[in-house]
Design a protein around this motif. Sequence first.
Motif, mmCIF file in Angstrom:
data_model
loop_
_atom_site.group_PDB
_atom_site.id
_atom_site.type_symbol
_atom_site.label_atom_id
_atom_site.label_comp_id
_atom_site.label_asym_id
_atom_site.label_seq_id
_atom_site.Cartn_x
_atom_site.Cartn_y
_atom_site.Cartn_z
ATOM 1 N N VAL A 1 0.830 -1.212 0.000
ATOM 2 C CA VAL A 1 0.000 0.000 0.000
ATOM 3 C C VAL A 1 0.869 1.268 0.000
ATOM 4 C CG1 VAL A 1 -1.659 1.339 1.355
ATOM 5 C CG2 VAL A 1 -1.999 -1.111 1.041
ATOM 6 N N MET A 2 1.857 1.322 0.896
ATOM 7 C CA MET A 2 2.711 2.511 0.978
ATOM 8 C C MET A 2 3.525 2.696 -0.304
ATOM 9 S SD MET A 2 2.118 4.135 3.743
ATOM 10 C CE MET A 2 3.520 5.209 3.889
ATOM 11 N N GLY A 3 3.981 1.594 -0.887
ATOM 12 C CA GLY A 3 4.732 1.683 -2.134
ATOM 13 C C GLY A 3 3.895 2.266 -3.259
ATOM 14 N N ILE A 4 2.679 1.797 -3.386
ATOM 15 C CA ILE A 4 1.792 2.326 -4.436
ATOM 16 C C ILE A 4 1.473 3.791 -4.177
ATOM 17 C CG2 ILE A 4 -0.537 2.156 -5.412
ATOM 18 C CD1 ILE A 4 -0.280 -0.914 -5.023
ATOM 19 N N LEU A 5 1.183 4.150 -2.920
ATOM 20 C CA LEU A 5 0.881 5.554 -2.602
ATOM 21 C C LEU A 5 2.043 6.473 -2.936
ATOM 22 C CD1 LEU A 5 -1.033 5.346 0.798
ATOM 23 C CD2 LEU A 5 -1.933 6.061 -1.411
ATOM 24 N N LEU B 1 4.535 5.911 -5.011
ATOM 25 C CA LEU B 1 4.797 5.944 -6.448
ATOM 26 C C LEU B 1 3.817 6.850 -7.178
ATOM 27 C CD1 LEU B 1 5.743 2.312 -7.488
ATOM 28 C CD2 LEU B 1 7.064 4.373 -7.861
ATOM 29 N N VAL B 2 2.557 6.789 -6.785
ATOM 30 C CA VAL B 2 1.521 7.563 -7.472
ATOM 31 C C VAL B 2 1.530 9.025 -7.035
ATOM 32 C CG1 VAL B 2 -0.979 7.815 -7.756
ATOM 33 C CG2 VAL B 2 0.061 5.567 -7.861
ATOM 34 N N GLN B 3 1.680 9.282 -5.732
ATOM 35 C CA GLN B 3 1.552 10.639 -5.214
ATOM 36 C C GLN B 3 2.880 11.283 -4.871
ATOM 37 O OE1 GLN B 3 -1.087 10.312 -1.882
ATOM 38 N NE2 GLN B 3 -2.872 9.913 -3.155
ATOM 39 N N GLY B 4 4.009 10.621 -5.119
ATOM 40 C CA GLY B 4 5.316 11.185 -4.760
ATOM 41 C C GLY B 4 5.648 12.408 -5.586
ATOM 42 N N GLU B 5 5.939 13.532 -4.903
ATOM 43 C CA GLU B 5 6.266 14.772 -5.607
ATOM 44 C C GLU B 5 7.722 14.794 -6.052
ATOM 45 O OE1 GLU B 5 5.624 15.508 -1.925
ATOM 46 O OE2 GLU B 5 3.618 14.845 -2.402
ATOM 47 N N SER B 6 8.561 14.003 -5.419
ATOM 48 C CA SER B 6 9.987 14.039 -5.720
ATOM 49 C C SER B 6 10.490 12.640 -6.070
ATOM 50 C CB SER B 6 10.759 14.582 -4.515
ATOM 51 O OG SER B 6 10.674 13.663 -3.438
ATOM 52 N N GLU B 7 11.670 12.603 -6.657
ATOM 53 C CA GLU B 7 12.272 11.323 -7.009
ATOM 54 C C GLU B 7 12.597 10.505 -5.761
ATOM 55 O OE1 GLU B 7 12.679 9.707 -9.945
ATOM 56 O OE2 GLU B 7 11.406 11.321 -10.669
ATOM 57 N N ALA B 8 12.966 11.167 -4.666
ATOM 58 C CA ALA B 8 13.288 10.454 -3.431
ATOM 59 C C ALA B 8 12.062 9.711 -2.905
ATOM 60 C CB ALA B 8 13.813 11.423 -2.379
ATOM 61 N N LYS B 9 10.894 10.336 -2.989
ATOM 62 C CA LYS B 9 9.665 9.675 -2.528
ATOM 63 C C LYS B 9 9.281 8.530 -3.463
ATOM 64 C CE LYS B 9 7.728 13.319 0.234
ATOM 65 N NZ LYS B 9 6.549 14.060 0.604
ATOM 66 N N LYS B 10 9.476 8.709 -4.753
ATOM 67 C CA LYS B 10 9.171 7.630 -5.696
ATOM 68 C C LYS B 10 10.139 6.469 -5.512
ATOM 69 C CE LYS B 10 6.910 10.525 -9.074
ATOM 70 N NZ LYS B 10 6.845 11.040 -10.427
ATOM 71 N N ASP B 11 11.405 6.771 -5.221
ATOM 72 C CA ASP B 11 12.383 5.706 -4.969
ATOM 73 C C ASP B 11 12.024 4.917 -3.710
ATOM 74 O OD1 ASP B 11 13.807 6.396 -7.223
ATOM 75 O OD2 ASP B 11 15.312 7.575 -6.141
ATOM 76 N N GLY C 1 9.018 4.542 -2.562
ATOM 77 C CA GLY C 1 7.845 3.765 -2.955
ATOM 78 C C GLY C 1 8.226 2.501 -3.700
ATOM 79 N N LYS C 2 9.196 2.619 -4.613
ATOM 80 C CA LYS C 2 9.668 1.438 -5.345
ATOM 81 C C LYS C 2 10.287 0.424 -4.395
ATOM 82 C CE LYS C 2 10.811 3.929 -9.577
ATOM 83 N NZ LYS C 2 11.924 4.388 -10.420
ATOM 84 N N LEU C 3 11.097 0.899 -3.456
ATOM 85 C CA LEU C 3 11.736 0.017 -2.486
ATOM 86 C C LEU C 3 10.693 -0.768 -1.698
ATOM 87 C CD1 LEU C 3 14.278 -0.895 -0.837
ATOM 88 C CD2 LEU C 3 13.799 1.056 0.649
ATOM 89 N N TRP C 4 9.683 -0.084 -1.179
ATOM 90 C CA TRP C 4 8.640 -0.737 -0.393
ATOM 91 C C TRP C 4 7.823 -1.705 -1.238
ATOM 92 C CZ3 TRP C 4 7.036 4.663 1.694
ATOM 93 C CH2 TRP C 4 7.963 5.076 2.663
ATOM 94 N N LEU C 5 7.500 -1.299 -2.460
ATOM 95 C CA LEU C 5 6.684 -2.140 -3.335
ATOM 96 C C LEU C 5 7.432 -3.412 -3.712
ATOM 97 C CD1 LEU C 5 4.013 -2.335 -4.886
ATOM 98 C CD2 LEU C 5 5.137 -1.186 -6.784
ATOM 99 N N TYR C 6 8.674 -3.280 -4.152
ATOM 100 C CA TYR C 6 9.462 -4.453 -4.539
ATOM 101 C C TYR C 6 9.721 -5.362 -3.347
ATOM 102 C CZ TYR C 6 10.339 -1.946 -8.933
ATOM 103 O OH TYR C 6 10.208 -1.285 -10.116
#
Length: 108
Positions: free
Chosen positions: A69-73, A75-85, A87-92
Amino acid sequence: MFCPECGTENPDNARFCGNCRHPLASPAGGGHAGSPVVELGAEPQGTVPNGLKYGILIATLFIPFIGLVMGILYLVQGESEAKKDAGKLWLYASIAIMVFYLIISGDL
């Protein structure tokens, strides 16, 4: 001129911040116009604190749904690359842990 409270850039002749309405120092008032104020120990905007990053990762070991859940959130709502990264870590990690749990349970 940057707001000393929230760091938002404002016009040099502004008396109040356009974002948080904090009073701004006048250029003649001895303030450092144009330089943001950074608090010691504060995380830069757009980053994920290490405590949150590793806390979610550890929680994912026990409950993979949290990481999913946190990874998807993030990835979708991350304003910066650090937040998207993050999200990817948590999702994977959550997907890998779910597959691992399926393998050791004999269902896969």
